[in-house]
Design a protein around this motif. Sequence first.
Motif, PDB file in Angstrom:
ATOM      1  N   HIS A 133      -1.209  -2.477   0.521  1.00  0.00           N
ATOM      2  CA  HIS A 133      -0.975  -1.054   0.277  1.00  0.00           C
ATOM      3  C   HIS A 133      -1.522  -0.586  -1.070  1.00  0.00           C
ATOM      4  O   HIS A 133      -1.879   0.581  -1.226  1.00  0.00           O
ATOM      5  CB  HIS A 133       0.513  -0.736   0.377  1.00  0.00           C
ATOM      6  N   THR A 134      -1.598  -1.484  -2.027  1.00  0.00           N
ATOM      7  CA  THR A 134      -2.137  -1.103  -3.337  1.00  0.00           C
ATOM      8  C   THR A 134      -3.609  -1.464  -3.476  1.00  0.00           C
ATOM      9  O   THR A 134      -4.283  -0.943  -4.373  1.00  0.00           O
ATOM     10  CB  THR A 134      -1.345  -1.786  -4.463  1.00  0.00           C
ATOM     11  N   SER A 138      -8.758  -4.639  -8.421  1.00  0.00           N
ATOM     12  CA  SER A 138      -9.035  -3.983  -7.149  1.00  0.00           C
ATOM     13  C   SER A 138      -9.826  -4.913  -6.234  1.00  0.00           C
ATOM     14  O   SER A 138     -10.702  -5.653  -6.682  1.00  0.00           O
ATOM     15  CB  SER A 138      -9.830  -2.691  -7.378  1.00  0.00           C
ATOM     16  N   HIS A 183      -2.520  -7.508  -1.964  1.00  0.00           N
ATOM     17  CA  HIS A 183      -1.453  -6.590  -1.600  1.00  0.00           C
ATOM     18  C   HIS A 183      -2.079  -5.392  -0.896  1.00  0.00           C
ATOM     19  O   HIS A 183      -2.777  -4.578  -1.519  1.00  0.00           O
ATOM     20  CB  HIS A 183      -0.669  -6.166  -2.842  1.00  0.00           C
TER      21      HIS A 183
END
Length: 406
Positions: free
Chosen positions: A196-197, A222, A194
């Motif tokens: 944007h995260t 992450s 993902h």
Amino acid sequence: MKKSENVSASGLSACARIVGASEMAGRVRNYIWRDTLLGPIEGWPHALVSSVNLALNSSVAAALYWGPELIFICNDASVRMMGDYLNDFLGLSAEKLWMEHWPNVEQQFRAVLTNGESFTGEGVPFTFKRANPSDEIHFTYSLSPIYDEGSVVGIYRTLDDMTGQVVAMRNLAEANERLRMALTAGCLGVWDWHIHTGIVYADETTAKLYSIDPNEAGTGVSNKLFERMLHLDDIAPLSDAIIGCITTGKEYSVDVRVNRGDGSYRWVRSMGRCVYDKNGHAYRVTGLKSDVTDLRRSESKPQAAQGTLLPIEAWEKLPLHMQSLLRGTLPFLVDSPDQIRLVVVPDVNGTQISLRVAATDLGKAIGKQGRTIRAFRTILQAVNGIGEHRYSIDIESRAASDSNQA
């Protein structure tokens, strides 16, 4: 003057009290109710008549159970849903109607009748006779109290057939399990970043390739955890490939070296495509990862040393990620991989792959009830999701194909 036995105290005949043109409305009007616990329609209380008319004229599967014995009356939609199970059912008590299922639902009915408590059962399985000799159907049903002068005198029931949804969910679960098994057999891992995260969601195979806890990877970690396992010289090439994928919309495939955790490295092929939102903004990159260490080693050797798994001219018609997929999975499909011959036929609609295997391997390659080939096609669906090009596959016996060519 004595009223006719066909006229109620309100002055309406039995036919007039039960309204509607449905088949069940006609059956209720013509049924000999005087032989049941409810007695003739002319003597039915207003609450019973109103409830019957409400059910008969409902577009959903509706019914009511009346009195302490829970005498059953339903509409056309209920009959269609429950099929032959409802033959000769008018005037039956709930216990006789539900038969072997009654012990499973009696407590619910008694709670509604005694305490006025509504009840909803979701996806409840029952076996009734319908189109097939014995179909398992799944209902969601609700039971609501019917009041007359402050007391519960009956139960109003609605029914919704959830069989399609239940079967679809079951098939989806089975398909997901087949996909998981197929991906595992092909040493393919799934990942989803993902943008944007910065969170990456990955399956167990991908997590193990990067020495990351599978439980943590499944709930999202992450992307830095993945990046720190890369060889320093491969971080920039992978980053460039992903950026190119995002900006152009084309799929990417790049090989990188991943630290095993002991200082040594394995080669991992990272393949992916970008997913855009309705406004055309990139928000995810998703794809597959596979261990191609052995493939890289074999490619570094002289061609003659690669064996005779498949002709080199057939390989050259396939992109690297498809070569990796086939090399990783074919040894699991057959006992004699050296006897496999590959025919690749590209066309405007995609690429048709024909695997010709030894006659003794055909049954294993196809699998019981076609399960193996279906699992392999499931892998292809995952690969097809990475890019616009489509691949399909068939398996046949070399003996048959060779004789046809002769």
